[in-house]
Design a protein around this motif. Sequence first.
Motif, PDB file in Angstrom:
ATOM      1  N   LEU A  88      -3.768   1.134   5.262  1.00  0.00           N
ATOM      2  CA  LEU A  88      -4.867   0.908   4.210  1.00  0.00           C
ATOM      3  C   LEU A  88      -4.159  -0.597   3.089  1.00  0.00           C
ATOM      4  N   THR A  89      -4.069  -1.311   4.032  1.00  0.00           N
ATOM      5  CA  THR A  89      -3.821  -2.641   3.441  1.00  0.00           C
ATOM      6  C   THR A  89      -4.029  -3.439   4.975  1.00  0.00           C
ATOM      7  N   SER A 128       0.304  -1.215  -0.308  1.00  0.00           N
ATOM      8  CA  SER A 128       0.057   0.044   0.333  1.00  0.00           C
ATOM      9  C   SER A 128       0.852   1.108  -0.060  1.00  0.00           C
ATOM     10  N   ALA A 165      -0.235   4.613   5.258  1.00  0.00           N
ATOM     11  CA  ALA A 165       0.118   3.220   4.741  1.00  0.00           C
ATOM     12  C   ALA A 165      -0.150   1.827   5.458  1.00  0.00           C
TER      13      ALA A 165
END
Length: 201
Positions: A128-129, A14, A125
């Motif tokens: 987002l995953t 991500s 970051a």
Amino acid sequence: MIDSSHYHTIEKPSTAEYKERGSKFLAYAYPIRSVEDFKKYLQLLKKEHPKAVHHCFAYRLGLDGNNFRVSDDGEPSGTAGKQILGQIDSKQIVNVLVVVVRYFGGTLLGVPGLINAYKTATALALQLTPVIQKQVLVNYTLQFDYTKMNDVMIIVRQFGCEVIKQESQLFCSLEIGVPKARINEVEFKLKELQSVEVRAI
């Protein structure tokens, strides 16, 4: 982290961006398996962002807590790599690399500003995953006659093993990851097939 047969990691790469007074921080999170993976991703990002002033990073591999590395890549000591690793650890995930690429915007952010920027970019970051649970795998090499391929693959699938490398000629060589919790069963089943050479790596 108590259960040593499983671990948590991120599902897929991500990217997130954080801006602070003209500086741009691009955070890239990757699931990795080895130091080689880390080197490969870092080289790719350096090629992709040749004009960036810093490529700071942190990764943590494996379950024993000893295999990690941080880099401030020229930023004041402790402002970048340590902050990135802190975010990885706060999510209790391993086999993860985060690289934060910084483009300088002309205004110095000072130590508190840098700490906040690297921490925030990494956190964004990682949000987002999805975090997933994976089985700890122990690697084995198998050598066998190609006529046994079907029998071997049935066992591999039945016990949720992962095929890492496969070479097939008249004689087949297979590298597989066996879930730690099922090693005894898998070894027993493979040895039952006879003429299959099983070796832990």
